[in-house]
Design a protein around this motif. Structure first.
Motif, short mmCIF file in Angstrom:
data_model
loop_
_atom_site.label_atom_id
_atom_site.label_comp_id
_atom_site.label_asym_id
_atom_site.label_seq_id
_atom_site.Cartn_x
_atom_site.Cartn_y
_atom_site.Cartn_z
N LYS A 63 -33.95 -11.31 25.13
CA LYS A 63 -33.50 -12.50 25.86
C LYS A 63 -31.98 -12.69 25.78
N ASP A 64 -31.39 -12.31 24.65
CA ASP A 64 -29.95 -12.51 24.43
C ASP A 64 -29.13 -11.24 24.61
N ALA A 65 -29.78 -10.14 25.00
CA ALA A 65 -29.09 -8.86 25.08
C ALA A 65 -28.54 -8.60 26.48
N ASP A 66 -27.49 -7.80 26.53
CA ASP A 66 -26.91 -7.39 27.81
C ASP A 66 -27.42 -6.02 28.23
N GLY A 67 -27.89 -5.23 27.26
CA GLY A 67 -28.41 -3.90 27.53
C GLY A 67 -29.41 -3.50 26.46
N TYR A 68 -30.29 -2.59 26.81
CA TYR A 68 -31.34 -2.15 25.90
C TYR A 68 -31.36 -0.62 25.86
N VAL A 69 -31.23 -0.06 24.66
CA VAL A 69 -31.32 1.38 24.47
C VAL A 69 -32.74 1.67 23.98
N SER A 70 -33.51 2.32 24.82
CA SER A 70 -34.93 2.55 24.56
C SER A 70 -35.16 3.92 23.95
N ILE A 71 -35.92 3.94 22.86
CA ILE A 71 -36.29 5.20 22.23
C ILE A 71 -37.76 5.50 22.51
N VAL A 72 -38.56 4.45 22.60
CA VAL A 72 -39.98 4.63 22.92
C VAL A 72 -40.25 4.04 24.30
N LYS A 73 -41.12 4.68 25.03
CA LYS A 73 -41.46 4.20 26.37
C LYS A 73 -42.37 2.98 26.26
N THR A 74 -42.08 1.98 27.07
CA THR A 74 -42.96 0.81 27.18
C THR A 74 -43.30 0.62 28.65
N ASP B 94 -35.05 -7.37 32.70
CA ASP B 94 -34.04 -7.85 33.64
C ASP B 94 -32.63 -7.40 33.26
N ILE B 95 -32.54 -6.50 32.29
CA ILE B 95 -31.25 -5.97 31.87
C ILE B 95 -31.28 -4.45 31.98
N PRO B 96 -30.12 -3.82 32.03
CA PRO B 96 -30.10 -2.35 32.10
C PRO B 96 -30.75 -1.71 30.87
N VAL B 97 -31.51 -0.65 31.10
CA VAL B 97 -32.17 0.10 30.03
C VAL B 97 -31.58 1.51 30.00
N PHE B 98 -31.22 1.96 28.81
CA PHE B 98 -30.59 3.26 28.64
C PHE B 98 -31.47 4.18 27.80
N ASN B 99 -31.28 5.48 27.96
CA ASN B 99 -32.07 6.49 27.27
C ASN B 99 -31.55 6.70 25.85
N GLY B 100 -32.27 6.21 24.86
CA GLY B 100 -31.86 6.35 23.47
C GLY B 100 -32.08 7.74 22.91
N VAL B 101 -33.01 8.49 23.48
CA VAL B 101 -33.28 9.85 23.01
C VAL B 101 -32.03 10.72 23.17
N ALA B 102 -31.22 10.42 24.17
CA ALA B 102 -29.98 11.17 24.39
C ALA B 102 -29.07 11.11 23.16
N PHE B 103 -29.09 10.00 22.44
CA PHE B 103 -28.25 9.85 21.25
C PHE B 103 -28.84 10.56 20.04
N LEU B 104 -30.12 10.89 20.10
CA LEU B 104 -30.75 11.66 19.03
C LEU B 104 -30.55 13.16 19.24
N THR B 105 -30.69 13.59 20.48
CA THR B 105 -30.65 15.02 20.78
C THR B 105 -29.26 15.50 21.19
#
Length: 93
Positions: A48-59, A64-75
């Motif tokens: 609710k308070d975030a401007d962006g979300y880095v996702s590691i697991v698929k949901t 309503d905010i931009p979602v980024f690929n967190g796996v990229a930061f692992l690999t």
């Protein structure tokens, strides 16, 4: 300051690793943001308070905010592209 959240299943190891790496990369580029690791169960509360979300697991949820690929930061694969997208979001306003 923009807030970016990183979520994984438990909110401990993987999300902390990605959040720490993202914070370091942003700092190296002199970009300020609050990067916070959370567990997937708490995501609805934090998003609710975030401007962006880095996702590691698929949901199945859509946000309503931009979602980024967190796996990229692992690999490292696609990391620069995701980082640039996050920086663009942060610099938007």
């Amino acid at each position: 300051m923009k807030k970016i959240i990183v979520a994984c299943g438990s909110g401990v190891a993987t999300s902390q690793t990605v959040a720490s790496k993202l914070s370091k990369l942003l700092k190296e580029k002199n970009v300020q943001a609050n990067v916070e690791a959370v567990d997937i169960k708490s995501l609805k509360h934090y998003i609710k308070d975030a401007d962006g979300y880095v996702s590691i697991v698929k949901t199945k949820e859509e946000y309503d905010i931009p979602v980024f690929n967190g796996v990229a930061f692992l690999t490292g694969m696609g990391q620069e592209q995701e980082l640039e997208k996050i920086i663009s979001l942060i610099k938007e306003g």
